[in-house]
Scaffold this active site. Structure first.
Site, PDB file in Angstrom:
ATOM      1  N   ASN A 146       0.830  -1.267  -0.113  1.00  0.00           N
ATOM      2  CA  ASN A 146      -0.139   0.024  -0.022  1.00  0.00           C
ATOM      3  C   ASN A 146       0.839   1.201  -0.098  1.00  0.00           C
ATOM      4  O   ASN A 146       0.352   2.322  -0.003  1.00  0.00           O
ATOM      5  CB  ASN A 146      -1.038   0.028   1.369  1.00  0.00           C
ATOM      6  CG  ASN A 146      -1.987  -0.982   1.131  1.00  0.00           C
ATOM      7  OD1 ASN A 146      -2.671  -0.956   0.041  1.00  0.00           O
ATOM      8  ND2 ASN A 146      -2.077  -1.684   2.097  1.00  0.00           N
TER       9      ASN A 146
ATOM     10  N   PHE B 254      11.973   8.522   0.653  1.00  0.00           N
ATOM     11  CA  PHE B 254      11.386   8.274   1.734  1.00  0.00           C
ATOM     12  C   PHE B 254      12.075   7.397   2.879  1.00  0.00           C
ATOM     13  O   PHE B 254      13.105   6.961   2.610  1.00  0.00           O
ATOM     14  CB  PHE B 254       9.897   7.279   1.607  1.00  0.00           C
ATOM     15  CG  PHE B 254      10.127   6.105   0.671  1.00  0.00           C
ATOM     16  CD1 PHE B 254       9.933   5.227   1.533  1.00  0.00           C
ATOM     17  CD2 PHE B 254      10.497   6.019  -0.725  1.00  0.00           C
ATOM     18  CE1 PHE B 254      10.274   3.765   1.007  1.00  0.00           C
ATOM     19  CE2 PHE B 254      10.617   4.949  -1.017  1.00  0.00           C
ATOM     20  CZ  PHE B 254      10.550   3.611  -0.393  1.00  0.00           C
TER      21      PHE B 254
ATOM     22  N   TYR C   9      14.528   6.117   5.479  1.00  0.00           N
ATOM     23  CA  TYR C   9      15.836   6.640   6.111  1.00  0.00           C
ATOM     24  C   TYR C   9      16.604   7.339   5.126  1.00  0.00           C
ATOM     25  O   TYR C   9      17.716   7.402   5.335  1.00  0.00           O
ATOM     26  CB  TYR C   9      16.435   5.364   6.734  1.00  0.00           C
ATOM     27  CG  TYR C   9      15.945   4.745   8.045  1.00  0.00           C
ATOM     28  CD1 TYR C   9      16.243   5.491   9.338  1.00  0.00           C
ATOM     29  CD2 TYR C   9      14.922   3.891   7.904  1.00  0.00           C
ATOM     30  CE1 TYR C   9      15.540   4.826  10.299  1.00  0.00           C
ATOM     31  CE2 TYR C   9      14.471   3.238   8.926  1.00  0.00           C
ATOM     32  CZ  TYR C   9      14.786   3.605  10.184  1.00  0.00           C
ATOM     33  OH  TYR C   9      14.074   3.180  11.192  1.00  0.00           O
TER      34      TYR C   9
ATOM     35  N   LYS D 256      18.807   6.910  -7.952  1.00  0.00           N
ATOM     36  CA  LYS D 256      18.609   5.956  -6.750  1.00  0.00           C
ATOM     37  C   LYS D 256      18.306   4.593  -7.104  1.00  0.00           C
ATOM     38  O   LYS D 256      18.712   3.704  -6.750  1.00  0.00           O
ATOM     39  CB  LYS D 256      17.542   6.470  -5.674  1.00  0.00           C
ATOM     40  CG  LYS D 256      17.242   5.498  -4.631  1.00  0.00           C
ATOM     41  CD  LYS D 256      16.213   6.036  -3.670  1.00  0.00           C
ATOM     42  CE  LYS D 256      15.919   4.948  -2.550  1.00  0.00           C
ATOM     43  NZ  LYS D 256      14.660   5.155  -1.812  1.00  0.00           N
TER      44      LYS D 256
ATOM     45  N   ASP E  23      10.191  -6.800   1.544  1.00  0.00           N
ATOM     46  CA  ASP E  23      10.167  -6.181   2.827  1.00  0.00           C
ATOM     47  C   ASP E  23      11.845  -5.648   2.946  1.00  0.00           C
ATOM     48  O   ASP E  23      12.552  -6.377   2.393  1.00  0.00           O
ATOM     49  CB  ASP E  23       9.974  -7.306   4.109  1.00  0.00           C
ATOM     50  CG  ASP E  23       9.621  -6.298   5.305  1.00  0.00           C
ATOM     51  OD1 ASP E  23       9.473  -5.242   5.350  1.00  0.00           O
ATOM     52  OD2 ASP E  23      10.331  -7.013   6.395  1.00  0.00           O
ATOM     53  N   THR E  24      11.906  -4.336   3.432  1.00  0.00           N
ATOM     54  CA  THR E  24      13.294  -3.659   3.390  1.00  0.00           C
ATOM     55  C   THR E  24      13.630  -3.457   4.948  1.00  0.00           C
ATOM     56  O   THR E  24      12.770  -3.003   5.661  1.00  0.00           O
ATOM     57  CB  THR E  24      13.349  -2.788   2.409  1.00  0.00           C
ATOM     58  OG1 THR E  24      12.859  -3.056   1.164  1.00  0.00           O
ATOM     59  CG2 THR E  24      14.638  -1.739   2.686  1.00  0.00           C
TER      60      THR E  24
ATOM     61  N   HIS F  81      19.096  -0.992  -3.162  1.00  0.00           N
ATOM     62  CA  HIS F  81      18.709  -2.289  -2.756  1.00  0.00           C
ATOM     63  C   HIS F  81      17.634  -2.885  -3.335  1.00  0.00           C
ATOM     64  O   HIS F  81      17.650  -3.825  -3.888  1.00  0.00           O
ATOM     65  CB  HIS F  81      18.462  -2.277  -1.242  1.00  0.00           C
ATOM     66  CG  HIS F  81      17.726  -1.135  -0.775  1.00  0.00           C
ATOM     67  ND1 HIS F  81      17.937   0.086  -0.571  1.00  0.00           N
ATOM     68  CD2 HIS F  81      16.399  -1.147  -0.117  1.00  0.00           C
ATOM     69  CE1 HIS F  81      17.273   0.965  -0.361  1.00  0.00           C
ATOM     70  NE2 HIS F  81      16.116   0.276  -0.060  1.00  0.00           N
TER      71      HIS F  81
ATOM     72  N   THR G 153       2.909   4.212  -1.444  1.00  0.00           N
ATOM     73  CA  THR G 153       2.699   4.718  -2.958  1.00  0.00           C
ATOM     74  C   THR G 153       4.252   5.131  -3.344  1.00  0.00           C
ATOM     75  O   THR G 153       4.383   5.167  -4.406  1.00  0.00           O
ATOM     76  CB  THR G 153       1.964   6.096  -2.584  1.00  0.00           C
ATOM     77  OG1 THR G 153       2.218   6.906  -1.711  1.00  0.00           O
ATOM     78  CG2 THR G 153       0.405   5.821  -2.570  1.00  0.00           C
TER      79      THR G 153
END
Length: 194
Positions: free
Chosen positions: A8, A148, A150, A171, A68-69, A176, A10
């Protein structure tokens, strides 16, 4: 090929659309009628990405991928890691998380860190996992307004600017998530070709 990106967030959706550059049709959770918050009850990034993707597959029967990061800081023994989004509490505010991270790093000279992304793809019921890692360090102050999480604190190795000072394409080329998506795309292209 249509795939649901099980998030979810964005910001993540925007990054993924940029990284996949029209090679695949990406559906959002909203597109498939999923309005609930996906579960994240595992203690590893791999476990969380699998749990989210499995939820979509089991409830909606749609081939999908979930990520998941986590930011892993060496001097903090890998914290915040899997708890990166809720490091400073369940309110999940990036500013609070960054401030807590800087507080916990006070007096520490080792500021090495890495971002790690785990992606789980469920394609026609089969599970595949991919990982992307970028090494860097935590700056002492917030710099930049893009990105967004960190991003205003993280400076990737070989660069002098934070992720938040880079545009989304720059970026994406070194991040990652970009690396994990690259592995995912290579796999999907091979699958389509066979």
């Amino acid at each position: 090929m249509k795939l649901c990106f099980a998030t979810n967030n964005t910001h993540k959706i925007e990054e993924i659309h940029n990284l996949l550059s029209g090679r695949f049709e990406i559906l959002s959770l909203e597109d498939i009628g999923c309005r609930e918050e996906l579960p994240e009850n595992q203690t590893t990034l791999e476990g969380n990405s699998l749990e989210k993707a499995m939820y979509v597959w089991e409830h909606f029967g749609v081939s999908c991928f979930a990520d998941d990061t986590g930011l892993e800081v060496e001097a903090l023994h890998g914290e915040p890691g899997v708890y990166s989004a809720r490091y400073a509490g369940l309110q999940r505010k990036a500013e609070d998380n960054m401030n807590l991270l800087l507080k916990n790093l006070q007096g520490k000279t080792n500021r090495k860190a890495r971002f790690r992304t785990s992606i789980t793809l469920i394609l026609n019921g089969k599970v595949h996992q991919f990982e992307g890692v970028v090494n860097g360090h935590i700056d002492e102050i917030h710099r930049g307004t893009k990105g967004f999480g960190y991003d205003p604190l993280f400076v990737p190795d070989g660069h002098t600017r934070t992720f938040a000072e880079m545009d989304i394409s720059e970026k994406g080329n070194i991040s990652h998530r970009g690396k994990a998506i690259e592995a995912l795309v290579a796999f999907l292209i091979k699958e389509i070709a066979e």
